[in-house]
Each structure stands twice: as structure tokens, then as C-alpha cells.
Design a protein around this motif. Sequence first.
Motif, short mmCIF file in Angstrom:
data_model
loop_
_atom_site.label_atom_id
_atom_site.label_comp_id
_atom_site.label_asym_id
_atom_site.label_seq_id
_atom_site.Cartn_x
_atom_site.Cartn_y
_atom_site.Cartn_z
N LYS A 18 -2.24 48.23 97.68
CA LYS A 18 -1.83 49.02 98.12
C LYS A 18 -0.74 49.96 97.71
CE LYS A 18 -2.07 51.84 102.50
NZ LYS A 18 -2.73 51.87 103.49
N TYR A 47 -1.11 66.66 94.80
CA TYR A 47 -1.09 67.44 96.69
C TYR A 47 0.05 67.83 96.26
CZ TYR A 47 -4.82 64.44 98.56
OH TYR A 47 -5.83 63.97 99.09
N SER A 49 2.75 70.64 99.07
CA SER A 49 2.30 70.07 100.88
C SER A 49 4.09 70.99 101.35
CB SER A 49 3.36 68.65 101.65
OG SER A 49 4.56 68.93 102.72
N LYS A 55 -0.31 69.56 104.11
CA LYS A 55 -0.99 68.78 102.53
C LYS A 55 -2.48 69.50 102.21
CE LYS A 55 -3.56 65.12 104.27
NZ LYS A 55 -3.86 63.84 104.16
N LYS A 57 -3.85 69.27 99.04
CA LYS A 57 -5.02 69.09 97.22
C LYS A 57 -4.72 69.84 95.65
CE LYS A 57 -9.04 66.81 99.63
NZ LYS A 57 -10.74 66.67 99.85
N PRO A 61 -7.03 64.81 93.11
CA PRO A 61 -6.93 63.84 94.36
C PRO A 61 -7.52 62.74 94.80
CG PRO A 61 -8.18 65.61 95.03
CD PRO A 61 -8.20 66.18 93.49
N GLU A 62 -8.36 62.68 93.84
CA GLU A 62 -8.93 61.47 93.59
C GLU A 62 -8.43 60.24 94.29
OE1 GLU A 62 -11.46 65.09 93.43
OE2 GLU A 62 -10.03 64.18 92.47
N TYR A 64 -6.43 59.10 95.78
CA TYR A 64 -4.71 59.65 96.16
C TYR A 64 -4.60 59.85 97.86
CZ TYR A 64 -3.97 59.23 91.01
OH TYR A 64 -3.17 58.57 90.06
N SER A 65 -3.75 59.55 98.63
CA SER A 65 -3.52 60.54 99.63
C SER A 65 -1.92 60.36 99.55
CB SER A 65 -4.10 59.10 101.11
OG SER A 65 -3.57 58.56 100.50
N SER A 67 1.43 61.46 102.62
CA SER A 67 1.95 61.58 103.76
C SER A 67 3.73 62.02 103.99
CB SER A 67 2.20 60.33 104.55
OG SER A 67 2.80 60.55 105.78
N GLU A 79 -4.32 54.39 97.79
CA GLU A 79 -5.38 53.18 98.60
C GLU A 79 -5.03 51.79 98.45
OE1 GLU A 79 -5.25 53.78 101.75
OE2 GLU A 79 -4.11 55.85 102.24
#
Lengths: 113, 113
Positions: A18, A47, A49, A55, A57, A61-62, A64-65, A67, A79
Motif C-alpha cells: 500500500k 483524481y 478534488s 473528490k 474521478k 482512477p482504477e 487508486y483512491s 483522501s 491500495e
Amino acid sequence: DVKVTQSSRYLVKRTGEKVFLECVQDMDHENMFWYRQDPGLGLRLIYFSYDVKMKEKGDIPEGYSVSREKKERFSLILESASTNQTSMYLCASSLSSRGYEQYFGPGTRLTVT
Amino acid sequence: LAKTTQPISMDSYEGQEVNITCSHNNIATNDYITWYQQFPSQGPRFIIQGYKTKVTNEVASLFIPADRKSSTLSLPRVSLSDTAVYYCLVGELKMNRDDKIIFGKGTRLHILP
């Protein structure tokens, strides 16, 4: 001057780890962005924001995330890192809602082995 | 998002004025024209942005004709350090899921001594 900083210039991680990439801007900008840049493919938006805890996409975006708990900080999370995520990652921020006036950080070159 | 077309590469000599043209035939009414400069292994740097006619700052000038279907970035008296990739972006930052920020391949400018 707008300053956008990224937590690391170079990072080496193993497949499955991660990974957190941190970005901080000091100009009170509402908008923040994460891109990756690969030879022959140019910059691609992962991404973005437009406010704290908000947020959207981007194009890729696949895997990934993100914050955004504070206005000045935007984190990109891999992840479970894979070798195809080896790339240069660029963070940017902007205030203007007109056009594409963004300010970029120096980039993080991530290698996943 | 308006599609842009710019030359893939250009060469020039130190001390000369360099003009890089970007075509954007389907520019929309609310779109702005934004130019970036990128050096190897660095994030893009915002240079200039305009909507119509002429915009000038300490780095460059941006000329936009009345029909706005093209624009020209003008770099006065270039030096070797102006060797970089230059990107033209056209659009309006909407900050929603429909926003497509596309940098394209840019123009690789090579300044010769």
C-alpha cells in the motif's frame, strides 16, 4: 509564489504494498489534482478534488483512491501497488475556476518492483 | 473540451523570438487558453492564460485572434534554458465529473546555441 510540495521525489515499493503519496499546497487553493505522466502517453488525470472531503474521478482512477481531510493536503493511495503503476506522479492545485491555471509540485517518481 | 493541435517539435536559436501556434477550432464560448512549460523530470509550470486579444507577462505573450480558433505563444529572445516541452490547453475548469483536462503531447522546443 504558490508552493506545492510532494512527500518524496523518488520512491521504490514492492508489488502488493500500500503506497501513500502526499501533496501539500500553501496557497489556500480549493482545487487539487493528481496526474501521472508516462512516456508517449503524456499527463493523465487520476483524481481531483474541489473541496475538503470531495473528490471526482479523472480519466484513469482504477487502482487508486484519494483522501482530502484538510484543504491544503491531498493524498493519493495505491491500495495494492502493481508494476504498471510505475510512473511519475504529479500533484497540482488551482484557485481559479476559469481555464486551467494550475500549479504543479516537483513530482514523485514511483518504481514498483 | 476543445481539441488542440500544435507542432510536435521546433528548433530555434538563442536570442531569437519563438512563436508556437496552437489550433483549437471547436473552442467554446467560456473556454480559456492556457500554456504550460515542462522541463525533464519536473512538473509543468504555468506560463500564461488568456481569453481574447493579447496577454503579456514577464515570461511570454499570448496572441489570440478575434475568432479564437487559434492562439500563439510568443517567447521573446529565447535562451538555451527555454528548451522544454510547451503545452496548450483549452477549456473551462468546471471541477465536476465531466471535466476532462488533457495535456496532449505538447511542442518540444529545442534552442540551439
